[in-house]
Scaffold this motif. Sequence first.
Motif, mmCIF file in Angstrom:
data_model
loop_
_atom_site.group_PDB
_atom_site.id
_atom_site.type_symbol
_atom_site.label_atom_id
_atom_site.label_comp_id
_atom_site.label_asym_id
_atom_site.label_seq_id
_atom_site.Cartn_x
_atom_site.Cartn_y
_atom_site.Cartn_z
ATOM 1 N N PHE A 1 -24.549 -21.363 25.306
ATOM 2 C CA PHE A 1 -25.985 -21.204 25.100
ATOM 3 C C PHE A 1 -26.228 -20.560 23.742
ATOM 4 N N THR A 2 -27.430 -20.708 23.263
ATOM 5 C CA THR A 2 -27.781 -20.213 21.933
ATOM 6 C C THR A 2 -28.843 -19.133 22.043
ATOM 7 N N THR A 3 -28.663 -18.088 21.273
ATOM 8 C CA THR A 3 -29.689 -17.051 21.156
ATOM 9 C C THR A 3 -30.084 -16.929 19.690
ATOM 10 N N GLU A 4 -31.274 -16.466 19.464
ATOM 11 C CA GLU A 4 -31.755 -16.274 18.098
ATOM 12 C C GLU A 4 -31.758 -14.793 17.769
ATOM 13 N N LEU B 1 -31.347 -22.976 24.506
ATOM 14 C CA LEU B 1 -31.802 -21.766 23.818
ATOM 15 C C LEU B 1 -32.282 -20.768 24.857
ATOM 16 N N LEU B 2 -31.667 -19.596 24.865
ATOM 17 C CA LEU B 2 -32.053 -18.538 25.800
ATOM 18 C C LEU B 2 -32.976 -17.572 25.076
ATOM 19 N N MET B 3 -34.221 -17.548 25.505
ATOM 20 C CA MET B 3 -35.205 -16.695 24.842
ATOM 21 C C MET B 3 -35.037 -15.252 25.294
ATOM 22 N N PRO B 4 -35.010 -14.311 24.356
ATOM 23 C CA PRO B 4 -34.890 -12.898 24.738
ATOM 24 C C PRO B 4 -36.165 -12.408 25.405
ATOM 25 N N ILE B 5 -36.026 -11.418 26.294
ATOM 26 C CA ILE B 5 -37.191 -10.838 26.963
ATOM 27 C C ILE B 5 -37.904 -9.906 25.999
#
Length: 433
Positions: A67-70, A172-176
């Motif tokens: 998975f991808t994080t920004e 894409l895993l969106m941060p909380i």
Amino acid sequence: MLTEYGTKHAVHVITNHFGDLVAKVCECLLRKGPLTRQNVKRYTELSDEQVKNALLVLIQQNCVQAFTTEQPDGFADGPKANTQYVVLFDNILHRVRFAKFLTILSQEFDQQCVELVQGLLEHGRLTLKQMFDRAKSSEKEGNLVDLDSLRETLVKLVTAHYVERCPASEPLLMPISEEEGPARKKGSKSAKKIGEPETIEQQVVEAALPMEAMRFSVVTNVESDVGEKEKNSNNVTPGEKRKHDVLELDECGVADEQSVVYRANFEGFIRRLRHKGCIDHVRAHLDDGAANVLSAMLQATSSAEKKVKTKNSVPLSLSSIYEEVIKSEAGRNMTLDHVRASLVQLGELSFVDASSDSYSIDFEKIIEIAQNEEVESVVSKRYGRDAYRIFRLLSKSGRLLETDKISDTTFVEKKDAPKILYKLWKDGYLLME
């Protein structure tokens, strides 16, 4: 959080199936959590090529999800994409259930379906062409395999939710955000109410899954479309053709059937095993009639189950249940009164909840009782009847009891009770304060 026993068992399974090198990478991810490839390399002290190949094997076998994080990089270019890898612990455990999956399939479908799923379980992920090539290589004389029949088999399995399209390769895993509040702890009431994934693994799995309609669909090529593609591709070089196909896929959002990758849907098999366990438990506690009624209710409501661990089925009216019961050969001998009596039996044991002339299955109650009985059986075989009575008493009471109270209630000698309690506590069956 994974227990030490769970981690060791998962590593043992991966070691047996893929060897020490792959198991080392898997263990690193199990113990450290989601990591980048560079960090996996640092922790395992393996070469970059070894880490890469191990991760590819684990991804191919549906044991790891990328998975991808920004992350902000502090420059004007904007956030920087960061690829990480997380272990799918449940999928590793499912590997020891493959034989059961195939047994279930053989009871419902023909041999071609079984062989197709067997290939998916063995290879992890396959395209339709790869399935066809595999079937051709193992076909027996007089039993020829053609692409159309294989496609029909795939459609049947996808429709039954035993096979699905593979998830996105790197969602894409969106941060909380801070406005959403701090991350909820696993098992917290707020997380359960809102229905948000409780762990990073669950969040990644949720983000990677395609929409329901796409997840359980089979792409088939129309002959004219194939001919048109071949006609257009004659005027371009191979390199340009690949670029053209990718652009066409991105623009149209439609995939060629040869490029769509499929895998076995573990959720479908686990749900089926769960249903079978509930039916067998009811048959053992009540009778065939109650088991037939429960089976009919499961058949009627299974399509509405969105999660494997559903607590209650959707409610059904008595007439709907009876209509489903008489569809089966075993249920055609049952009258409406017989079905009503079976529902009363199921309700007395809290296996079925009745309200406003509708009935729903209490999965949680059935499975809880079945699990308790299984553990009680293990305790009885391992520690004897006295230990079984003590464990059953504590299990039923659901609270702390004094040693003397336990001894008096279970008729176990007071000098023996502390020894038995210590053994059960030492092996993790009891809590002590």
